[in-house]
Design a protein around this motif. Structure first.
Motif, mmCIF file in Angstrom:
data_model
loop_
_atom_site.group_PDB
_atom_site.id
_atom_site.type_symbol
_atom_site.label_atom_id
_atom_site.label_comp_id
_atom_site.label_asym_id
_atom_site.label_seq_id
_atom_site.Cartn_x
_atom_site.Cartn_y
_atom_site.Cartn_z
ATOM 1 N N SER A 133 0.855 -1.180 0.000
ATOM 2 C CA SER A 133 0.000 0.000 0.000
ATOM 3 C C SER A 133 0.885 1.222 0.000
ATOM 4 O O SER A 133 2.062 1.150 0.307
ATOM 5 C CB SER A 133 -0.913 0.011 1.217
ATOM 6 N N ILE A 134 0.289 2.335 -0.335
ATOM 7 C CA ILE A 134 1.023 3.589 -0.268
ATOM 8 C C ILE A 134 0.123 4.615 0.374
ATOM 9 O O ILE A 134 -1.060 4.697 0.093
ATOM 10 C CB ILE A 134 1.511 4.040 -1.663
ATOM 11 N N ARG A 177 4.712 0.285 1.545
ATOM 12 C CA ARG A 177 4.833 -0.905 2.372
ATOM 13 C C ARG A 177 4.807 -2.136 1.469
ATOM 14 O O ARG A 177 3.983 -2.219 0.565
ATOM 15 C CB ARG A 177 3.639 -0.962 3.317
ATOM 16 N N VAL A 178 5.688 -3.086 1.712
ATOM 17 C CA VAL A 178 5.775 -4.308 0.936
ATOM 18 C C VAL A 178 5.618 -5.485 1.877
ATOM 19 O O VAL A 178 6.267 -5.541 2.917
ATOM 20 C CB VAL A 178 7.136 -4.415 0.208
ATOM 21 N N GLY A 179 4.776 -6.438 1.538
ATOM 22 C CA GLY A 179 4.668 -7.645 2.338
ATOM 23 C C GLY A 179 3.238 -8.112 2.457
ATOM 24 O O GLY A 179 2.326 -7.364 2.124
ATOM 25 N N VAL A 184 10.125 -8.059 -5.045
ATOM 26 C CA VAL A 184 10.219 -7.012 -4.021
ATOM 27 C C VAL A 184 10.992 -5.808 -4.548
ATOM 28 O O VAL A 184 10.601 -4.661 -4.318
ATOM 29 C CB VAL A 184 10.849 -7.567 -2.721
ATOM 30 N N ALA A 185 12.066 -6.036 -5.275
ATOM 31 C CA ALA A 185 12.841 -4.922 -5.830
ATOM 32 C C ALA A 185 12.000 -4.121 -6.818
ATOM 33 O O ALA A 185 12.023 -2.883 -6.811
ATOM 34 C CB ALA A 185 14.103 -5.442 -6.511
ATOM 35 N N THR A 186 11.228 -4.805 -7.653
ATOM 36 C CA THR A 186 10.376 -4.126 -8.626
ATOM 37 C C THR A 186 9.277 -3.331 -7.942
ATOM 38 O O THR A 186 9.028 -2.163 -8.286
ATOM 39 C CB THR A 186 9.765 -5.146 -9.608
ATOM 40 N N LEU A 187 8.614 -3.935 -6.959
ATOM 41 C CA LEU A 187 7.555 -3.226 -6.239
ATOM 42 C C LEU A 187 8.118 -2.041 -5.465
ATOM 43 O O LEU A 187 7.536 -0.953 -5.459
ATOM 44 C CB LEU A 187 6.807 -4.160 -5.306
ATOM 45 N N THR A 188 9.267 -2.209 -4.830
ATOM 46 C CA THR A 188 9.898 -1.117 -4.091
ATOM 47 C C THR A 188 10.203 0.050 -5.029
ATOM 48 O O THR A 188 9.886 1.205 -4.722
ATOM 49 C CB THR A 188 11.190 -1.595 -3.409
ATOM 50 N N ALA A 189 10.804 -0.259 -6.177
ATOM 51 C CA ALA A 189 11.122 0.801 -7.143
ATOM 52 C C ALA A 189 9.862 1.505 -7.625
ATOM 53 O O ALA A 189 9.836 2.734 -7.739
ATOM 54 C CB ALA A 189 11.882 0.210 -8.325
ATOM 55 N N LEU A 191 6.941 1.807 -6.025
ATOM 56 C CA LEU A 191 6.407 2.639 -4.947
ATOM 57 C C LEU A 191 7.190 3.945 -4.831
ATOM 58 O O LEU A 191 6.606 5.018 -4.687
ATOM 59 C CB LEU A 191 6.427 1.873 -3.620
ATOM 60 N N LEU A 192 8.514 3.852 -4.904
ATOM 61 C CA LEU A 192 9.343 5.059 -4.818
ATOM 62 C C LEU A 192 9.114 5.963 -6.032
ATOM 63 O O LEU A 192 8.996 7.177 -5.892
ATOM 64 C CB LEU A 192 10.816 4.683 -4.683
ATOM 65 N N ASP A 193 9.006 5.365 -7.213
ATOM 66 C CA ASP A 193 8.739 6.150 -8.425
ATOM 67 C C ASP A 193 7.374 6.824 -8.378
ATOM 68 O O ASP A 193 7.179 7.896 -8.946
ATOM 69 C CB ASP A 193 8.811 5.273 -9.677
ATOM 70 N N ASP A 194 6.417 6.183 -7.699
ATOM 71 C CA ASP A 194 5.057 6.731 -7.603
ATOM 72 C C ASP A 194 4.889 7.735 -6.467
ATOM 73 O O ASP A 194 3.780 8.166 -6.179
ATOM 74 C CB ASP A 194 4.039 5.603 -7.446
ATOM 75 N N GLY A 195 5.990 8.080 -5.789
ATOM 76 C CA GLY A 195 5.924 9.146 -4.811
ATOM 77 C C GLY A 195 6.180 8.787 -3.367
ATOM 78 O O GLY A 195 6.178 9.658 -2.501
#
Length: 82
Positions: free
Chosen positions: A7-8, A14-16, A34-39, A41-45
């Motif tokens: 969620s953001i 948050r990942v998991g 996890v690396a793709t989702l983390t990137a 989330l960070l790219d989306d703000g």
């Protein structure tokens, strides 16, 4: 209580939970996901991301360190049902 899958909210991501079936472990699937989702989330703000990891799982902890996650606390779950 289980953390939400991902969620953001303003300022965080948050990942998991992350689960890999035993016969598919050590193939890099969890690390890639996890690396793709983390990137994303960070790219989306998201200003930062959190992941819930089992502190007794060396594989999970190694994966988190490889992605530059840092430990910042401990999460405990209590069950008050009788």
């Amino acid at each position: 209580m289980t953390p939400p899958p991902s969620s953001i909210t303003p300022g965080d991501g948050r990942v998991g939970p992350v689960y890999t079936p035993p016969d598919e472990c050590d193939l890099g699937y969890a690390l890639a996901a996890v690396a793709t989702l983390t990137a994303r989330l960070l790219d989306d703000g998201a200003g930062w991301c959190a992941i819930f990891a089992d502190e007794d799982n060396a594989t999970t902890n190694t994966m988190c360190r490889r992605m530059d996650y840092n430990e910042h606390g401990t999460y405990r779950e209590y069950d008050f049902r009788s």
